[in-house]
Design an enzyme around this catalytic site. Sequence first.
Site, PDB file in Angstrom:
ATOM      1  CG  HIS A  13       2.411  -5.288   1.566  1.00 21.57           C
ATOM      2  ND1 HIS A  13       3.370  -5.806   2.413  1.00 21.57           N
ATOM      3  CD2 HIS A  13       2.239  -3.997   1.939  1.00 21.57           C
ATOM      4  CE1 HIS A  13       3.752  -4.863   3.260  1.00 21.57           C
ATOM      5  NE2 HIS A  13       3.094  -3.752   2.983  1.00 21.57           N
ATOM      6  CG  HIS A  15       0.198   0.290   3.892  1.00 20.14           C
ATOM      7  ND1 HIS A  15       0.432  -0.047   5.196  1.00 20.14           N
ATOM      8  CD2 HIS A  15       1.243  -0.223   3.191  1.00 20.14           C
ATOM      9  CE1 HIS A  15       1.575  -0.719   5.299  1.00 20.14           C
ATOM     10  NE2 HIS A  15       2.089  -0.847   4.081  1.00 20.14           N
ATOM     11  NE  ARG A  17      -1.433   5.120   4.987  1.00 21.70           N
ATOM     12  CZ  ARG A  17      -0.251   4.548   5.224  1.00 21.70           C
ATOM     13  NH1 ARG A  17      -0.140   3.540   6.080  1.00 21.70           N
ATOM     14  NH2 ARG A  17       0.826   4.981   4.611  1.00 21.70           N
ATOM     15  CG  ASN A  41       0.892   0.104   8.867  1.00 22.83           C
ATOM     16  OD1 ASN A  41      -0.029  -0.165   8.108  1.00 22.83           O
ATOM     17  ND2 ASN A  41       1.923   0.844   8.496  1.00 22.83           N
ATOM     18  CE  LYS A  95       4.460  -6.411   7.241  1.00 21.76           C
ATOM     19  NZ  LYS A  95       4.075  -5.142   6.618  1.00 21.76           N
ATOM     20  CG  HIS A 134       8.885  -4.028   7.330  1.00 21.60           C
ATOM     21  ND1 HIS A 134       8.259  -3.041   6.612  1.00 21.60           N
ATOM     22  CD2 HIS A 134      10.199  -3.667   7.372  1.00 21.60           C
ATOM     23  CE1 HIS A 134       9.140  -2.119   6.249  1.00 21.60           C
ATOM     24  NE2 HIS A 134      10.330  -2.475   6.696  1.00 21.60           N
ATOM     25  CG  HIS A 168       7.816  -4.486   1.584  1.00 25.14           C
ATOM     26  ND1 HIS A 168       8.878  -4.779   2.385  1.00 25.14           N
ATOM     27  CD2 HIS A 168       6.851  -3.988   2.399  1.00 25.14           C
ATOM     28  CE1 HIS A 168       8.580  -4.468   3.630  1.00 25.14           C
ATOM     29  NE2 HIS A 168       7.348  -3.991   3.661  1.00 25.14           N
ATOM     30  CG  ASP A 240       4.728  -1.366   0.962  1.00 29.83           C
ATOM     31  OD1 ASP A 240       3.827  -1.122   1.795  1.00 29.83           O
ATOM     32  OD2 ASP A 240       5.928  -1.121   1.171  1.00 29.83           O
ATOM     33  CG  HIS A 244       2.473   8.793   3.929  1.00 30.89           C
ATOM     34  ND1 HIS A 244       2.342   8.619   5.280  1.00 30.89           N
ATOM     35  CD2 HIS A 244       3.170   7.724   3.485  1.00 30.89           C
ATOM     36  CE1 HIS A 244       2.941   7.492   5.646  1.00 30.89           C
ATOM     37  NE2 HIS A 244       3.455   6.919   4.577  1.00 30.89           N
ATOM     38  CB  ALA A 256       8.804   5.672   4.602  1.00 28.62           C
TER      39      ALA A 256
HETATM   40  C1  NCD Z   1       4.387   1.898   4.878  1.00 25.44           C
HETATM   41  C2  NCD Z   1       3.340   2.836   5.426  1.00 25.44           C
HETATM   42  O1  NCD Z   1       3.380   4.033   5.118  1.00 25.44           O
HETATM   43  O2  NCD Z   1       2.443   2.387   6.162  1.00 25.44           O
HETATM   44  N1  NCD Z   1       5.472   2.664   4.365  1.00 25.44           N
HETATM   45  C3  NCD Z   1       6.389   2.258   3.452  1.00 25.44           C
HETATM   46  O3  NCD Z   1       7.337   2.994   3.197  1.00 25.44           O
HETATM   47  N2  NCD Z   1       6.271   1.108   2.816  1.00 25.44           N
HETATM   48  C4  NCD Z   1       4.805   0.927   5.925  1.00 25.44           C
HETATM   49  C5  NCD Z   1       5.587  -0.232   5.379  1.00 25.44           C
HETATM   50  O4  NCD Z   1       5.054  -1.090   4.695  1.00 25.44           O
HETATM   51  O5  NCD Z   1       6.802  -0.278   5.639  1.00 25.44           O
HETATM   52 ZN    ZN Z   2       3.695  -1.959   3.689  1.00 30.02          ZN
END
Ligand code: NCD
Ligand code: ZN
Length: 335
Positions: A13, A15, A17, A41, A95, A134, A168, A240, A244, A256
């Site tokens: 899992h 991200h 970007r 996402n 997802k 999620h 997660h 996860d 950011h 988040a």
């Molecule tokens: C994730 C994100 O920033 O894309 N943020 C997070 O707090 N885990 C999205 C997600 O997996 O909920």
């Molecule tokens: Zn995530």
Amino acid sequence: MKTHTLLMPLDMHLHLRDGIMLENIAPLSAFSFSGAVVMPNLVPPITTLEEVKAYKQRIIAAVPNDYFEPYMTLFYKNYSKAFLKSVVEEIIAIKLYPAGITTNSEGGVSSFDIEEMRPTLEAMSELNIPLCVHGETDGFVMDREAEFMSIYELLATSFPNLKIIMEHITTKAAVDMLDKHDNLYATITVHHLLFTLDDVVGGMMMPHNFCKPIAKRPEDLDALLSVALEAHPKVMFGSDSAPHPQDKKENCGCAAGVFSAPIALQLLCEIFEQYDRLDNLQAFVSDNAQNIYGICPEFKEVILEKRPFVIPNIYANVVPMYAEQALNWAIADIE
Ligand code: NCD
Ligand code: ZN
């Protein structure tokens, strides 16, 4: 010097970007992992065959070697079976996000009407496409995951041949679900094996420890540790890791997401060693995922050494969890 070798570590899992962020951070995961399940996402989310293929190409272009497999996902919509057949070879899973529950999830599912979802979820069962979820309601933030358990039960019993991955997980309630339904599995992050809510807001507010789902209570942490450390066969590592930019975290409306990808294996070694379970780490970071998803990553050997390693204060413009703290394990070599 004490070493520990991991074969084909997988992050189930992640991200990654897009654009400059992708270029900056994808190499960090590609360095230490054999592959990762890449979340869809983006803005807008990945919902077509063309978008999946193009995003995969951008990921491959961003990583410096061939030893990293991006396992692609689609953002859940009520897709037709014909569409799913056309995309099945390109994706590992779909997802599902409840609408608005986390970063970039606005186009998610707004009601869990099983009859509305049935054609898609039956087609996914037939085509053997796992559903990653999620699992949070829009209730009180500490109860959102526990409240979602009835939806997991409904999905698991309505679609017994659908592999459902509770992403997660952060609660004892979710851990308890694993042995209740054959078709429920879970990913666990490294930060949820370390944090409770105290590590987010118990003292000074810690923006880099803030994520969805939020870290919970000590008894939840214990339950997560117990299944991770025993490498319960239905549990896999999924970081996860959700980068950011620093100014979006150190901000009065903190985004988040915890950024952990470059230090995840080092931290996992530390946790598993602390509980004298290093022998189970291989199953938790790779073997279980290979069995659950039926994947066979290319050979890669990651050798970790027990020596001090200070986490950088920033990677490009992203602050990692535990920035500037010293760990006991470092990555020594990759083959
Ligand atoms: C994730 C994100 O920033 O894309 N943020 C997070 O707090 N885990 C999205 C997600 O997996 O909920
Ligand atoms: Zn995530």
